[in-house]
Design a protein around this motif. Structure first.
Motif, mmCIF file in Angstrom:
data_model
loop_
_atom_site.group_PDB
_atom_site.id
_atom_site.type_symbol
_atom_site.label_atom_id
_atom_site.label_comp_id
_atom_site.label_asym_id
_atom_site.label_seq_id
_atom_site.Cartn_x
_atom_site.Cartn_y
_atom_site.Cartn_z
ATOM 1 N N GLU A 129 79.088 108.333 -0.636
ATOM 2 C CA GLU A 129 78.928 109.097 -1.875
ATOM 3 C C GLU A 129 77.468 109.456 -2.150
ATOM 4 O O GLU A 129 77.170 110.097 -3.169
ATOM 5 C CB GLU A 129 79.479 108.291 -3.057
ATOM 6 N N LEU A 130 76.571 109.054 -1.261
ATOM 7 C CA LEU A 130 75.139 109.232 -1.510
ATOM 8 C C LEU A 130 74.461 110.053 -0.416
ATOM 9 O O LEU A 130 74.853 109.994 0.747
ATOM 10 C CB LEU A 130 74.450 107.859 -1.596
ATOM 11 N N ASN A 131 73.411 110.786 -0.817
ATOM 12 C CA ASN A 131 72.587 111.440 0.193
ATOM 13 C C ASN A 131 71.482 110.471 0.620
ATOM 14 O O ASN A 131 71.392 109.348 0.112
ATOM 15 C CB ASN A 131 72.002 112.762 -0.342
ATOM 16 N N LYS A 132 70.664 110.899 1.549
ATOM 17 C CA LYS A 132 69.647 110.007 2.099
ATOM 18 C C LYS A 132 68.716 109.451 1.015
ATOM 19 O O LYS A 132 68.452 108.239 0.968
ATOM 20 C CB LYS A 132 68.819 110.738 3.159
ATOM 21 N N ASN A 133 68.225 110.323 0.139
ATOM 22 C CA ASN A 133 67.300 109.870 -0.909
ATOM 23 C C ASN A 133 67.965 108.887 -1.870
ATOM 24 O O ASN A 133 67.335 107.936 -2.344
ATOM 25 C CB ASN A 133 66.742 111.068 -1.685
ATOM 26 N N GLU A 134 69.255 109.117 -2.140
ATOM 27 C CA GLU A 134 69.982 108.220 -3.035
ATOM 28 C C GLU A 134 70.223 106.861 -2.374
ATOM 29 O O GLU A 134 70.195 105.825 -3.042
ATOM 30 C CB GLU A 134 71.305 108.861 -3.459
ATOM 31 N N ILE A 135 70.464 106.868 -1.073
ATOM 32 C CA ILE A 135 70.618 105.606 -0.336
ATOM 33 C C ILE A 135 69.330 104.795 -0.421
ATOM 34 O O ILE A 135 69.344 103.591 -0.695
ATOM 35 C CB ILE A 135 70.995 105.866 1.141
ATOM 36 N N ILE A 136 68.209 105.467 -0.206
ATOM 37 C CA ILE A 136 66.905 104.792 -0.282
ATOM 38 C C ILE A 136 66.655 104.252 -1.684
ATOM 39 O O ILE A 136 66.199 103.114 -1.858
ATOM 40 C CB ILE A 136 65.775 105.757 0.149
ATOM 41 N N SER A 157 86.504 104.449 0.148
ATOM 42 C CA SER A 157 86.011 105.795 -0.117
ATOM 43 C C SER A 157 86.303 106.705 1.074
ATOM 44 O O SER A 157 87.068 106.346 1.970
ATOM 45 C CB SER A 157 84.504 105.745 -0.408
ATOM 46 N N LYS A 158 85.672 107.870 1.110
ATOM 47 C CA LYS A 158 85.954 108.868 2.140
ATOM 48 C C LYS A 158 85.697 108.338 3.542
ATOM 49 O O LYS A 158 86.475 108.546 4.456
ATOM 50 C CB LYS A 158 85.108 110.131 1.926
ATOM 51 N N ASN A 159 84.559 107.684 3.677
ATOM 52 C CA ASN A 159 84.154 107.165 4.975
ATOM 53 C C ASN A 159 83.543 105.786 4.799
ATOM 54 O O ASN A 159 83.179 105.381 3.693
ATOM 55 C CB ASN A 159 83.127 108.095 5.635
ATOM 56 N N GLY A 160 83.397 105.101 5.901
ATOM 57 C CA GLY A 160 82.778 103.790 5.877
ATOM 58 C C GLY A 160 81.343 103.847 6.377
ATOM 59 O O GLY A 160 80.621 104.810 6.135
ATOM 60 N N ALA A 161 80.956 102.816 7.093
ATOM 61 C CA ALA A 161 79.592 102.700 7.596
ATOM 62 C C ALA A 161 79.284 103.776 8.636
ATOM 63 O O ALA A 161 80.183 104.277 9.311
ATOM 64 C CB ALA A 161 79.387 101.321 8.215
ATOM 65 N N MET A 180 74.870 94.437 5.437
ATOM 66 C CA MET A 180 76.255 94.280 5.870
ATOM 67 C C MET A 180 76.899 95.654 5.979
ATOM 68 O O MET A 180 76.748 96.491 5.084
ATOM 69 C CB MET A 180 77.032 93.418 4.876
ATOM 70 N N VAL A 181 77.580 95.885 7.088
ATOM 71 C CA VAL A 181 78.261 97.170 7.294
ATOM 72 C C VAL A 181 79.765 96.949 7.258
ATOM 73 O O VAL A 181 80.262 95.911 7.686
ATOM 74 C CB VAL A 181 77.848 97.814 8.636
ATOM 75 N N SER A 182 80.484 97.933 6.739
ATOM 76 C CA SER A 182 81.941 97.815 6.676
ATOM 77 C C SER A 182 82.561 99.200 6.612
ATOM 78 O O SER A 182 81.904 100.176 6.245
ATOM 79 C CB SER A 182 82.371 96.992 5.460
ATOM 80 N N GLY A 183 83.835 99.252 6.968
ATOM 81 C CA GLY A 183 84.559 100.515 6.926
ATOM 82 C C GLY A 183 84.595 101.181 8.284
ATOM 83 O O GLY A 183 83.585 101.713 8.732
ATOM 84 N N GLY A 184 85.726 101.112 8.967
ATOM 85 C CA GLY A 184 85.887 101.789 10.248
ATOM 86 C C GLY A 184 85.393 101.022 11.458
ATOM 87 O O GLY A 184 85.347 101.570 12.560
ATOM 88 N N ILE A 185 85.038 99.764 11.284
ATOM 89 C CA ILE A 185 84.557 98.962 12.413
ATOM 90 C C ILE A 185 85.731 98.114 12.896
ATOM 91 O O ILE A 185 86.077 97.106 12.278
ATOM 92 C CB ILE A 185 83.360 98.081 12.004
#
Length: 242
Positions: A129-136, A157-161, A180-185
């Motif tokens: 749900e975030l762009n690069k700047n929002e992630i940072i 959500s739409k996609n995972g990690a 921690m990564v999750s979603g689709g692994i």
């Protein structure tokens, strides 16, 4: 490479039954996973099932949207810890973040962290749900709040990690927080790629096993048989002596 110690084995579906939770905990113990991740309603049950094992219990609050009020998140987090949770995962309020109401985002996290004292806190930032700047920005707020772990996704959500987002998070937080990564692994090779990209933990609802797992299980069965035979022989010897 044995990835068992990196895995949070997750069961967060609304339809998850008590039997599902029992099976989850059994598999986590069998595979030596780091933790199980469950909804707050099942924390007390998991605590009983995992008593005297190294498997930790993680539970989610404000899940999966992050839009519940801060007092609601605080209450749920406190109750989960009281019931036996070893870690709390809260979802960041993305509406506040998108509104650039960064003070409210920070307060939301800090209030939960203060409520659970020394219990490790993960914050899910929902990267899809975030762009690069929002992630940072989300990562920097987490660092300001002294979050223990930043998690990429809820899995709802739409996609995972993604590897790209994982590398952005790693570059931002460096060693100040774990990732921690999750979603689709769902397989060993994918999990290893994320660990190599900087992840410290893997969240998955799939029972990911290392390539040598079948051999390990076979060897464990052979060793168990050996112990049983050895014990039987010992008993027979004692009976002969006495």
């Amino acid at each position: 490479m044995d990835i068992s110690a990196y895995i949070d084995y997750s069961l967060l579906k609304a339809t998850s039954s008590e039997r599902d939770v029992i099976n989850l905990c059994h598999e986590a113990k069998l595979n030596n996973f780091y933790a199980v991740c469950i909804n707050t309603a099942y924390v007390a049950l998991a605590k009983q099932l995992l008593e005297n094992t190294p498997v930790k219990i993680a539970s989610v609050v404000g899940f999966p949207l992050g839009a519940t009020s801060t007092p609601a998140k605080v209450y749920d987090a406190n109750k989960a810890v009281e019931d036996g949770a070893d870690e709390i995962e809260m979802v960041m309020n993305l509406g506040f973040l998108k509104s650039k109401n960064f003070v409210s985002v920070l307060k939301d996290i800090i209030d939960v962290k203060m409520a659970i004292n020394n219990t490790p806190l993960k914050v899910i930032i929902e990267i899809s749900e975030l762009n690069k700047n929002e992630i940072i920005k989300a990562c920097n707020i987490c660092l300001d709040a002294h979050v223990d772990i930043i998690k990429t996704s809820t899995g709802f959500s739409k996609n995972g990690a993604t590897l790209t987002a994982t590398k952005i998070i790693k570059k931002t937080v460096k060693d100040q927080a774990k990732i921690m990564v999750s979603g689709g692994i769902e397989d060993f090779d994918t999990a290893v790629k994320y660990l190599e990209a900087g992840a410290d933990r893997i969240g998955t609802s799939t029972n990911i096993k290392s390539p040598n797992a079948p051999l390990q299980v076979r060897n464990a069965k052979i060793y168990k048989k050996y112990l049983e035979n050895n014990q039987k022989e010992t008993v027979e010897i004692k009976q002969t002596i006495y």
